[in-house]
Design a protein around this motif. Sequence first.
Motif, PDB file in Angstrom:
ATOM      1  N   GLN A  34       0.661 -20.968  14.481  1.00  0.00           N
ATOM      2  CA  GLN A  34       2.061 -20.527  14.478  1.00  0.00           C
ATOM      3  C   GLN A  34       2.795 -20.063  15.474  1.00  0.00           C
ATOM      4  O   GLN A  34       3.852 -20.171  15.621  1.00  0.00           O
ATOM      5  N   ILE A  35       2.007 -19.239  16.311  1.00  0.00           N
ATOM      6  CA  ILE A  35       2.407 -18.817  17.720  1.00  0.00           C
ATOM      7  C   ILE A  35       2.845 -19.872  18.487  1.00  0.00           C
ATOM      8  O   ILE A  35       3.993 -19.951  19.248  1.00  0.00           O
ATOM      9  N   LYS A  36       1.762 -21.060  18.624  1.00  0.00           N
ATOM     10  CA  LYS A  36       2.137 -22.056  19.494  1.00  0.00           C
ATOM     11  C   LYS A  36       3.269 -22.694  18.939  1.00  0.00           C
ATOM     12  O   LYS A  36       4.214 -23.364  19.871  1.00  0.00           O
ATOM     13  N   ALA A  37       3.524 -23.095  17.895  1.00  0.00           N
ATOM     14  CA  ALA A  37       4.634 -23.702  17.349  1.00  0.00           C
ATOM     15  C   ALA A  37       6.137 -23.003  17.535  1.00  0.00           C
ATOM     16  O   ALA A  37       6.897 -23.469  18.126  1.00  0.00           O
ATOM     17  N   VAL A  71       9.205 -21.019  24.888  1.00  0.00           N
ATOM     18  CA  VAL A  71       8.609 -19.876  25.848  1.00  0.00           C
ATOM     19  C   VAL A  71       7.104 -20.407  25.981  1.00  0.00           C
ATOM     20  O   VAL A  71       6.468 -21.174  25.071  1.00  0.00           O
ATOM     21  N   LEU A  72       6.432 -19.856  27.045  1.00  0.00           N
ATOM     22  CA  LEU A  72       4.972 -20.251  27.470  1.00  0.00           C
ATOM     23  C   LEU A  72       4.241 -18.969  26.971  1.00  0.00           C
ATOM     24  O   LEU A  72       4.285 -18.015  27.725  1.00  0.00           O
ATOM     25  N   ALA A  83       4.553  -9.185  26.994  1.00  0.00           N
ATOM     26  CA  ALA A  83       5.377  -8.818  26.067  1.00  0.00           C
ATOM     27  C   ALA A  83       6.036 -10.207  25.309  1.00  0.00           C
ATOM     28  O   ALA A  83       6.296  -9.749  23.877  1.00  0.00           O
ATOM     29  N   ALA A  84       6.395 -11.034  25.872  1.00  0.00           N
ATOM     30  CA  ALA A  84       7.099 -12.193  25.003  1.00  0.00           C
ATOM     31  C   ALA A  84       6.066 -12.843  24.136  1.00  0.00           C
ATOM     32  O   ALA A  84       6.357 -13.183  23.131  1.00  0.00           O
TER      33      ALA A  84
END
Length: 245
Positions: free
Chosen positions: A59-62, A69-70, A82-83
């Motif tokens: 879910q973070i990757k998607a 964002v990378l 932080a991002a």
Amino acid sequence: PTDLRGMLQYVPQFREKTFVVAVDGAAVADENFVNILMDVAVLWSLSIRTVLVHGASDQIKALAEQRGVLPSDLEGSGVTDAATLKLALTAANRLTHEILEGLSAADLRAAATNAVVAHPLGILKGVDHLFTGKVERIDVGLLQTLLSNGIVPVVPPLGLDGEGHTYRLNSDAVALELAKALGAVKLLYITTTDGLTVSGGLARQLSVAELADALQRGTVDPGQVSKARHAVAACEAGIHRVHLI
């Protein structure tokens, strides 16, 4: 056992005992996840207390791709900037809510908790891991209160310190620490694979010594090393059996 008599002989071993079930984010997103939640409901109907832990790397990757964002890390063991922490908070909270919805549909009461107390992982080999955390302790009293009242604790891969700061955690490690703190008799890692692959083949059963040796020789599937390491640590800490399914 497939016959009712055999099942009735097996189930009493675990009545009033605790299972920790750790589900990868990818498995939560699968259409079969609803059946896993029904299995959790069956365990509760048999008086087997169950704690549900979830990952969120998929879910973070998607979410990162949607926002352009990378992410600095997906698994909660590398550097979390932080991002990436913002991505993890959004993804994990959404996923926790989806699980709560699914448990409600399975006629189970559930609660998201802040039972994992964490502190910064800090500087390792000269690298500051920023917002990556490490489990400091588990609020066992809170979890036992929920369990004794028939409420399923849902634990995200996040931890908070005494000042209210949030840290990204590795869900495999969270599940291990929960199992240890609660004296669980089983720890189950549920993935999107058929099981643990060692030397290119599916391992149906391994002793702790055999799995530790496989890790040392590097014959465990690279994508399963984290769970294999935590499985060994769980057994060494007194967890009777760990399942990777």
